[in-house]
Design an enzyme around this catalytic site. Structure first.
Site, PDB file in Angstrom:
ATOM      1  N   ASP A  13      15.389  12.613   3.586  1.00 51.32           N
ATOM      2  CA  ASP A  13      14.159  11.938   3.151  1.00 51.32           C
ATOM      3  C   ASP A  13      14.207  10.426   3.394  1.00 51.32           C
ATOM      4  O   ASP A  13      13.947   9.626   2.467  1.00 51.32           O
ATOM      5  CB  ASP A  13      13.921  12.175   1.643  1.00 51.32           C
ATOM      6  CG  ASP A  13      14.027  13.633   1.244  1.00 51.32           C
ATOM      7  OD1 ASP A  13      13.593  14.489   2.024  1.00 51.32           O
ATOM      8  OD2 ASP A  13      14.529  13.908   0.133  1.00 51.32           O
ATOM      9  N   GLU A 223       4.020  17.973   1.304  1.00 47.54           N
ATOM     10  CA  GLU A 223       4.820  16.949   0.617  1.00 47.54           C
ATOM     11  C   GLU A 223       5.158  15.841   1.613  1.00 47.54           C
ATOM     12  O   GLU A 223       4.770  15.878   2.769  1.00 47.54           O
ATOM     13  CB  GLU A 223       6.118  17.549   0.058  1.00 47.54           C
ATOM     14  CG  GLU A 223       7.063  18.084   1.129  1.00 47.54           C
ATOM     15  CD  GLU A 223       8.293  18.786   0.576  1.00 47.54           C
ATOM     16  OE1 GLU A 223       8.437  18.932  -0.652  1.00 47.54           O
ATOM     17  OE2 GLU A 223       9.128  19.219   1.396  1.00 47.54           O
TER      18      GLU A 223
HETATM   19  O1  FUB Z   1      14.831  16.076  -1.083  1.00 49.65           O
HETATM   20  C1  FUB Z   1      14.138  16.843  -2.028  1.00 49.65           C
HETATM   21  C2  FUB Z   1      12.772  17.204  -1.533  1.00 49.65           C
HETATM   22  O2  FUB Z   1      12.889  17.935  -0.326  1.00 49.65           O
HETATM   23  C3  FUB Z   1      11.917  16.022  -1.163  1.00 49.65           C
HETATM   24  O3  FUB Z   1      11.368  15.362  -2.257  1.00 49.65           O
HETATM   25  C4  FUB Z   1      10.955  16.689  -0.271  1.00 49.65           C
HETATM   26  O4  FUB Z   1      10.155  15.830   0.465  1.00 49.65           O
HETATM   27  C5  FUB Z   1      11.862  17.537   0.567  1.00 49.65           C
HETATM   28  O5  FUB Z   1      12.440  16.836   1.622  1.00 49.65           O
END
Ligand code: FUB
Length: 320
Positions: A13, A223
């Site tokens: 991320d 997301e």
């Molecule tokens: O790293 C945890 C979660 O997985 C992140 O918040 C999302 O965007 C995904 O990458």
């Protein structure tokens, strides 16, 4: 294939920024906790952040050690997920999602005089905050906005009525023929510690002007939102989650609506896909992650590659 930027810890991320001419990367710090894998993402059980930096793309990467530990966030319960950072008024701000002690994701903020920390967390989450994956964008007029949200384990679907409802997880997703859940945006106050306005839903629409449906999982927001501005246009990019694409949509205002334009990156190895886009010395780069080093979806490694555009500003699709 591009190489992982570091290999002695797992990172994911990556939110990249240039501060004072140096590149700083604010990633999640993945660890093995043996939590069982599920759709809520319990296996992403991270506990601290390490900040990385480098003086140029391809240069030596420095790991600056622990910048913030979950034990030093008074209100935190578990799962320190994808962070972002900003600089204003001589202070660096680290924005992070973590579940509170009631297991509800909130966004917290921590401050430091150094881009690499250590960061000191505020005593409470940001008032009115929800879900995961904060991304802070400062516009050319100096106003800063936070984009936030993620469905499934990121809990955004639990806020459809405006209030958190974790009571019937199976019924909270819109039906496939209903409008998809959109990310949220709010302008930040001048002190960068709170929202200056209520958080609003962002509309992402197809070229026909209609919002994507929840069943259209190749296009709808999942997301990992990110905002950048190029030639006066606002580019909102995001992960489509279960179809593993990084997509983008453009608009004329930081609030949207944003019209879908295409795929930035085809699926990487691993379930999740999460990115940031930043300009370094006149060229544009995308920071992202995959699971090259571990082969495990929850133990990821960050990478970078150039982002190329066509003369009309559209982004060329990357096949990682
Ligand atoms: O790293 C945890 C979660 O997985 C992140 O918040 C999302 O965007 C995904 O990458």
């Amino acid at each position: 294939m591009n190489k992982p930027l570091i290999s002695d810890i797992y990172t994911a991320d990556p939110s990249a920024h240039v501060f004072n001419g140096r590149i700083y990367i604010y990633p999640s710090h993945d660890i093995e906790t043996n939590m069982p894998e599920n759709d809520n993402g319990d296996h992403f059980a991270m506990r601290d952040y390490h900040i990385l930096s480098m003086d140029s793309i391809g240069g030596k990467v420095t790991d600056h050690g622990v910048a913030l530990d979950i034990k030093d966030i008074p209100w935190a319960g578990r799962q320190l997920w994808a962070p972002d950072a900003a600089f204003k008024n001589g202070t660096y701000y680290l924005y992070f999602p973590v579940k509170d002690k009631q297991d509800i994701f909130r966004i917290g903020v921590a401050t430091s005089k150094s881009p690499t920390g250590p960061f000191k967390a505020q005593h409470k989450p940001m008032e009115g905050s929800l879900s995961i994956d904060p991304a802070v964008f400062t516009d050319t007029d100096g106003k800063s906005y936070m984009y936030v949200g993620g469905i499934w384990g990121g809990q955004l679907q639990r806020w459809r009525t405006g209030k958190y409802d974790g009571s019937k997880p199976k019924e909270q997703e819109p039906a496939p023929n209903e409008e998809a859940v959109g990310p949220r945006v709010a302008r930040l106050s001048n002190d960068m510690l709170s929202f200056a306005e209520p958080v609003k839903e962002v509309k992402i629409v197809g070229k026909d002007g209609k919002p994507f449906l929840a069943g259209d999982n190749k296009h709808r927001f999942f997301e990992g939102g990110w905002m950048h501005k190029y030639n006066g246009k606002y580019y909102f990019s995001y992960s489509t989650g279960d179809t593993h694409l990084l997509a983008y949509a453009t608009g004329d205002s930081p609030y949207g609506p944003f019209t879908y334009q295409g795929v930035i990156m085809n699926p990487v190895e691993g379930w999740t896909t999460h990115h940031s886009i930043v300009e370094v010395d006149g060229k544009w780069y995308i920071f992202y992650h995959d699971t090259e080093l571990s082969g495990k979806t929850w133990l990821r490694n960050v990478k970078v590659t150039e982002l190329k555009r066509k003369p009309d500003g559209s982004i060329e699709t990357i096949n990682p």
